[in-house]
Motif scaffolding. Structure first.
Motif, mmCIF file in Angstrom:
data_model
loop_
_atom_site.group_PDB
_atom_site.id
_atom_site.type_symbol
_atom_site.label_atom_id
_atom_site.label_comp_id
_atom_site.label_asym_id
_atom_site.label_seq_id
_atom_site.Cartn_x
_atom_site.Cartn_y
_atom_site.Cartn_z
ATOM 1 N N ALA A 8 -16.123 -28.758 -14.668
ATOM 2 C CA ALA A 8 -16.777 -28.115 -15.816
ATOM 3 C C ALA A 8 -15.886 -27.029 -16.403
ATOM 4 O O ALA A 8 -15.747 -26.912 -17.630
ATOM 5 N N THR A 12 -14.091 -27.336 -20.072
ATOM 6 C CA THR A 12 -14.446 -26.302 -21.046
ATOM 7 C C THR A 12 -13.200 -25.559 -21.507
ATOM 8 O O THR A 12 -13.047 -25.264 -22.700
ATOM 9 N N PRO A 62 -20.133 -30.500 -21.375
ATOM 10 C CA PRO A 62 -21.548 -30.154 -21.184
ATOM 11 C C PRO A 62 -22.206 -30.938 -20.052
ATOM 12 O O PRO A 62 -23.082 -30.402 -19.361
ATOM 13 N N ILE A 65 -21.017 -29.173 -16.914
ATOM 14 C CA ILE A 65 -21.663 -27.848 -16.794
ATOM 15 C C ILE A 65 -23.103 -28.021 -16.330
ATOM 16 O O ILE A 65 -23.572 -27.303 -15.426
ATOM 17 N N ALA A 66 -23.824 -28.956 -16.936
ATOM 18 C CA ALA A 66 -25.218 -29.191 -16.530
ATOM 19 C C ALA A 66 -25.288 -29.643 -15.072
ATOM 20 O O ALA A 66 -26.143 -29.163 -14.314
ATOM 21 N N PHE A 81 -23.658 -23.273 -20.231
ATOM 22 C CA PHE A 81 -24.196 -24.510 -20.797
ATOM 23 C C PHE A 81 -24.789 -24.255 -22.176
ATOM 24 O O PHE A 81 -24.545 -25.016 -23.126
ATOM 25 N N TYR A 84 -21.997 -23.748 -24.667
ATOM 26 C CA TYR A 84 -21.294 -24.989 -24.996
ATOM 27 C C TYR A 84 -22.188 -25.919 -25.801
ATOM 28 O O TYR A 84 -21.709 -26.641 -26.684
ATOM 29 N N LEU A 85 -23.479 -25.888 -25.528
ATOM 30 C CA LEU A 85 -24.406 -26.675 -26.332
ATOM 31 C C LEU A 85 -24.353 -26.204 -27.795
ATOM 32 O O LEU A 85 -24.398 -27.029 -28.720
ATOM 33 N N VAL A 88 -21.462 -27.872 -29.448
ATOM 34 C CA VAL A 88 -21.756 -29.256 -29.828
ATOM 35 C C VAL A 88 -22.599 -29.280 -31.106
ATOM 36 O O VAL A 88 -22.317 -30.051 -32.037
ATOM 37 N N SER A 136 -17.193 -21.312 -26.851
ATOM 38 C CA SER A 136 -16.590 -22.076 -25.754
ATOM 39 C C SER A 136 -15.719 -21.183 -24.881
ATOM 40 O O SER A 136 -15.679 -21.349 -23.657
ATOM 41 N N ALA A 139 -18.023 -19.348 -22.647
ATOM 42 C CA ALA A 139 -18.493 -20.283 -21.612
ATOM 43 C C ALA A 139 -17.422 -20.480 -20.544
ATOM 44 O O ALA A 139 -17.721 -20.492 -19.342
#
Length: 150
Positions: A8, A12, A62, A65-66, A81, A84-85, A88, A136, A139
């Motif tokens: 992750a 990232t 993602p 990360i999840a 997360f 980063y979401l 997206v 990002s 993150a």
């Protein structure tokens, strides 16, 4: 579990590097070009970036990360997360429509490149790229801290 958090973090970090490259190198370089060069270069780069390496990085981050968040719940990982979401969502809502319209405009040798460039809205594209770089990058820092346990 550490392998998932490492993945992750690396994914990232790689995605952050792509956004940084656009912010500090590509878009400033494109800004200095004439309209035809801008349109042709951006179209070429946007076509080239849709490749397995980038897609694994961009979409794998993602997911990793999840997975790390489920394996090792914590505020750092889930905050990463969420950030980063946001990256997206920004990409889908802002960058993809602008990129796709530029690519769909056609061959720079036969279109009104000045009008296409204006419609592309470079400043908007770059502003939102800076936002996704900040998100990002933050993150990435959060994941690094979670990875090191600091």
């Amino acid at each position: 579990m550490p392998a998932v958090l490492i993945a992750a973090t690396v994914l990232t970090g790689l995605a952050t590097g792509v956004f940084a490259l656009y912010s500090h190198t590509l878009m400033p370089a494109f800004r200095q070009t004439d309209d035809r060069t801008f349109v042709a270069a951006f179209q070429a780069v946007d076509r080239a970036i849709i490749n397995p390496w980038f897609m694994i990085t961009f979409l794998g981050a993602p997911v990793a990360i999840a997975a790390a968040g489920f394996l090792r719940p914590g505020v750092l990982i889930w905050s990463a997360f969420a950030l980063y979401l946001a990256v997206v969502v920004i990409t889908v809502a802002v960058h993809l429509p602008l990129n796709d319209a530029l690519k769909a405009a056609g061959d720079p040798a036969v279109i009104d490149v000045a009008a296409v460039r204006v419609a592309f809205r470079e400043r908007r594209w770059l502003l939102w790229n800076h936002v996704r770089l900040a998100a990002s990058g933050t993150a990435f820092v959060l994941l690094t801290v979670a990875l090191t346990g600091s």
